[in-house]
Each structure stands twice: as structure tokens, then as C-alpha cells.
Scaffold this active site. Structure first.
Site, PDB file in Angstrom:
ATOM      1  N   HIS A 121     -19.817 -40.601  22.921  1.00 25.89           N
ATOM      2  CA  HIS A 121     -19.645 -41.816  22.128  1.00 25.89           C
ATOM      3  C   HIS A 121     -20.006 -41.492  20.689  1.00 25.89           C
ATOM      4  CE1 HIS A 121     -20.584 -45.902  20.674  1.00 25.89           C
ATOM      5  NE2 HIS A 121     -19.935 -46.375  21.718  1.00 25.89           N
ATOM      6  N   ASP A 198     -27.895 -39.587  26.124  1.00 24.84           N
ATOM      7  CA  ASP A 198     -27.391 -40.935  25.929  1.00 24.84           C
ATOM      8  C   ASP A 198     -27.221 -41.558  27.306  1.00 24.84           C
ATOM      9  OD1 ASP A 198     -25.846 -43.211  25.658  1.00 24.84           O
ATOM     10  OD2 ASP A 198     -24.241 -42.261  24.494  1.00 24.84           O
ATOM     11  N   GLN A 201     -24.644 -45.725  29.614  1.00 22.33           N
ATOM     12  CA  GLN A 201     -23.757 -46.069  30.727  1.00 22.33           C
ATOM     13  C   GLN A 201     -24.334 -45.659  32.078  1.00 22.33           C
ATOM     14  OE1 GLN A 201     -21.112 -47.884  30.364  1.00 22.33           O
ATOM     15  NE2 GLN A 201     -20.967 -47.841  28.142  1.00 22.33           N
ATOM     16  N   LYS A 224     -26.329 -53.746  28.175  1.00 23.05           N
ATOM     17  CA  LYS A 224     -25.398 -53.248  29.186  1.00 23.05           C
ATOM     18  C   LYS A 224     -25.949 -53.400  30.597  1.00 23.05           C
ATOM     19  CE  LYS A 224     -23.360 -49.877  25.983  1.00 23.05           C
ATOM     20  NZ  LYS A 224     -22.071 -50.532  25.750  1.00 23.05           N
ATOM     21  N   CYS A 361     -14.836 -46.127  20.836  1.00 19.44           N
ATOM     22  CA  CYS A 361     -15.795 -45.363  20.021  1.00 19.44           C
ATOM     23  C   CYS A 361     -15.857 -43.908  20.483  1.00 19.44           C
ATOM     24  CB  CYS A 361     -17.182 -45.990  20.053  1.00 19.44           C
ATOM     25  SG  CYS A 361     -17.249 -47.644  19.355  1.00 19.44           S
TER      26      CYS A 361
END
Length: 406
Positions: A121, A198, A201, A224, A361
Site C-alpha cells: 500500500h 503493515d 489488513q 478496519k 492506493c
């Protein structure tokens, strides 16, 4: 609580869009909020609203207890060693930028290598581009397989003794690829590199244990996973965080201030300048409690079943391109041949089905896929097989419509 009880917990889903029952399939962008989270934030503002770490009055103490209690909740949630390793931020983007600005600028120098992937991302790419520009470091990218996965052979060929830092997503927001973070981290550490993950997700969809992964930094966002927008987490190992300088200066993060100098509070507060996101932290703790009441084993299994079913049904439709590996996390990215994904999403919206369309993104990944944009249906705990059926029906009608147009 069972998965079957869940949908009614999300009041926003009880509405119609363009005359159809809402089918929300854009949770990878932001998840909807259960009533318990809405109530927790509302109750904080209704009964406990005050600044933290300052007042000795009752409201100030309640707010401080709630805020620091949320930190303890997050600590246990991702199995950090101690609460001082949990820094509250505005989200994944800010968390990664803190590491880039503080650790990156201080410890990465000319000739060092920063290793990433093409699936990152922008929030885990641009900060490292800027570090490389400021320091003279070199960016390298682990090559991907045709299905959007990576092999440890490729990792070992890319992450070498010149590598100072590896920044990698746990789960791709486009492909759904689940990267082998534990193995990557082990090799990176053998090469003397630090690992930044990261987790935006991943954390909403699976159990994450940062001690087991052994990563040095882990970033994720509350919104999220059913928490409010504007609250996120940066986990960092205590030793590294102690070596880093803050990037936001002002109130809250100071110990002593004179006219010409200042010293900082200890961890984690030295990284939390100004009035923090108190209500967001309260909401995040509530969201974690809600998800844990269901159980991540059930959440993961349910989303996997929905994803497998959606892919199976999509493959029955001629003229559908599906991107990503067979084993993936909670989403499917696709295109109707010769139809722009924005047009596909617009037609689906006319049937009450909300999907994402665009580059997500991830412009370098779009180039790798040889497309300008894609459509994405992403699933969460409140989605059902009926939702998938309505999505597939809408997609079939979109295909017929564009077939007639062309």
C-alpha cells in the site's frame, strides 16, 4: 455468540440503497461499527469526557483509566510483552511514518538497502521512498510469483547483509496474499535487518501474535476492525522505541521544559504528543472485546468460506479476470473484461451492492498486474452467503448491460 447472530449488531446494514437491501462489501477500506462500539464511544462522551494524564478530578481519572485500559487491551490482543510497547496513533499510515521519520532517518544511511514488495500500500511505500531520498539508501523489491505470492528463495536473494530494514504488508489489500511474516522476519534478523509490518489488513481477520512473529514494528488501524476512524496502533520492541526520538512535540509527551531545552516522558507517552484520541481508544477496546467474543477462529473460518464461495461463483461467469492466489484473506479483486471497474461498481451500487473500484492506493501493483484499476469485494464478519449471491447476481446483470452497450 455465533456468526449467525452478527449482522443485526451493525445498525448501518439495516437500510436500503437504491431500493435494495444494502450489501456492504468494502470492509477492506473501512469496516462497519457494531452497536456496542457506537455505545462505548457515546457513553464516553456522555459520562466521562475529560483530558487524560492531567486533571485530578473524577472525570479526568475516569478518562485516563479508560484510555490506559484500552492500551492494556491492545497489549493482550496482539500479545505484546508490555503496554509501553503500544503507541496510539491516527492509524496505520501515521504509525509507519513515525518509524520512517524516527528510526529510518536516525539509523539508515547511504549505501543501506530498504527492502519492500510491489504489493505494498502507498502508506508502506512512500515513507520509505522519502527515507531513501533523505539518506541515500537504496530501495529493493522482493519479486513476486505470477499469483502474487512470494517464495522464501526470493526473500533470501533480496534480503542480504546490506539490508537495513524490511517493510512488508502482512496481508495485501488487493490480492489478499498472506505473507509468511515469521519466516521473513527470521531471515531478516539473520541479516541484521529490522522488520516493519503493515498489519492493517491482517489484524481484523486473524489472530496476530507479535512475539511469535518476532517483528520489530507492527502497525494497524482501528477502523478496519469495527473501531472508530482516527485511531491506530504502532507496536514496537521496547529496545528500539527507546532508541528513537519523538516526531510530534508539544504537550503530554514532555518530562521537563526550560526556555531552551526539553526532555521527554518515558514510553509510550513520548510518542503521543498533544491530547490523544481518547474516544477512539475507548472504541478500539470495545471493538476488540466484540471480536474476541465471537472468536477469531470463527471469524477467519467464516471469511475464508465466503471468499472461497465468491471465487467459485465468479469463475462460472465468462469474461471475469480474478487477481491473486488461491489461498487469500477475506477479499476478491477482479475485473469484467473491457469494462472499467468504476462502471462495474456503479452498476453494482444500483443494486445496493457496495464494492471498491480504483487502484486501491497500490499503483505499482496495478502496473505489475498490467491494469489501471480493479474492482474489489471484501468480506467481514457481518457478511453472509446471501450477500455473495446478491453480489454475483448484480455482477451478472452488469455484464449483460455492458454486453448490450458494446
Amino acid at each position: 455468540m455465533t456468526i449467525l447472530d452478527v449482522k443485526s449488531d451493525f445498525p448501518i446494514l439495516d437500510q436500503t440503497i437504491n431500493g435494495h437491501q444494502l450489501v456492504y462489501l468494502d470492509s477492506a477500506a473501512t469496516a462497519q461499527k457494531p452497536q456496542v462500539v457506537i455505545d462505548a464511544v457515546n457513553d464516553y462522551y456522555k459520562f466521562d469526557n475529560a483530558n487524560v494524564h492531567r486533571g485530578v478530578h473524577t472525570l479526568g481519572q475516569r478518562a485516563t483509566d479508560a484510555y490506559e485500559g484500552a492500551r492494556e487491551t491492545v497489549t493482550k490482543f496482539i500479545n505484546a510483552k508490555q503496554s509501553k510497547e503500544i503507541i496510539f496513533t491516527r492509524g496505520t499510515t501515521e504509525s509507519i511514518n513515525i518509524v520512517a521519520r524516527s528510526y529510518g532517518d536516525a539509523f539508515i544511511t547511504a549505501g543501506d538497502e530498504i527492502v519492500l514488495t510491489e504489493m505494498e500500500h502507498h502508506s508502506n511505500l512512500i515513507p520509505w521512498q522519502q527515507v531513501a531520498k533523505r539518506t541515500g539508501a537504496t530501495l529493493k523489491f522482493i519479486p513476486l510469483e505470477a499469483d502474487g505470492t512470494m517464495t522464501m528463495t526470493a526473500v533470501k536473494q533480496t534480503v542480504t547483509e546490506k539490508t537495513k530494514l524490511v517493510a512488508i504488508t502482512h496481508v495485501s489489500n488487493v490480492l489478499g496474499t498472506i505473507n509468511p511474516i515469521k519466516d521473513i522476519t527470521a531471515h531478516a534478523h539473520d541479516m541484521g535487518a529490522v522488520v516493519v509490518v503493515d498489519g492493517a489488513q491482517a489484524v481484523p481477520h486473524m489472530a496476530v501474535d507479535v512475539q511469535d512473529l518476532d517483528c520489530d514494528f507492527y502497525a494497524f488501524s482501528g477502523h478496519k476492525m469495527g473501531a472508530p476512524t482516527g485511531i491506530g496502533v504502532l507496536y514496537g520492541k521496547e529496545k528500539l522505541l527507546n532508541q528513537m526520538d519523538p516526531v510530534d512535540y508539544g504537550g503530554e509527551m514532555i518530562d521537563f521544559v526550560s526556555l531552551t531545552d526539553a526532555t521527554w516522558k518515558e514510553l509510550p507517552w513520548k510518542f503521543e504528543g498533544g491530547t490523544p484520541i481518547i474516544a477512539g481508544a475507548v472504541g478500539l477496546a470495545s471493538a476488540i472485546g466484540y471480536l474476541q467474543s465471537i472468536g477469531f477462529d470463527k471469524i477467519t473460518a467464516h471469511e475464508q468460506a465466503l471468499t472461497d464461495y465468491a471465487i467459485k461463483e465468479l469463475k462460472k461467469i465468462d469474461g471475469i479476470d480474478i487477481y491473486g492466489p488461491d489461498k487469500r484473506c477475506g477479499l476478491v479483486t477482479f475485473n469484467l473484461t473491457d469494462v472499467h471497474p468504476h462502471d462495474t461498481a456503479t452498476v453494482l451500487d444500483s443494486f445496493g451492492v457496495a464494492v471498491r473500484a480504483g487502484h486501491h492506493c497500490c499503483q505499482p501493483l496495478m502496473k505489475w498486474l498490467k491494469v489501471t484499476a480493479t474492482a474489489r469485494a471484501s468480506f467481514y464478519v457481518y457478511n453472509t452467503f446471501e450477500d455473495v449471491d446478491l453480489f454475483i447476481d448484480g455482477l451478472k446483470q452488469a455484464k449483460e448491460f455492458f454486453g448490450d452497450v458494446f
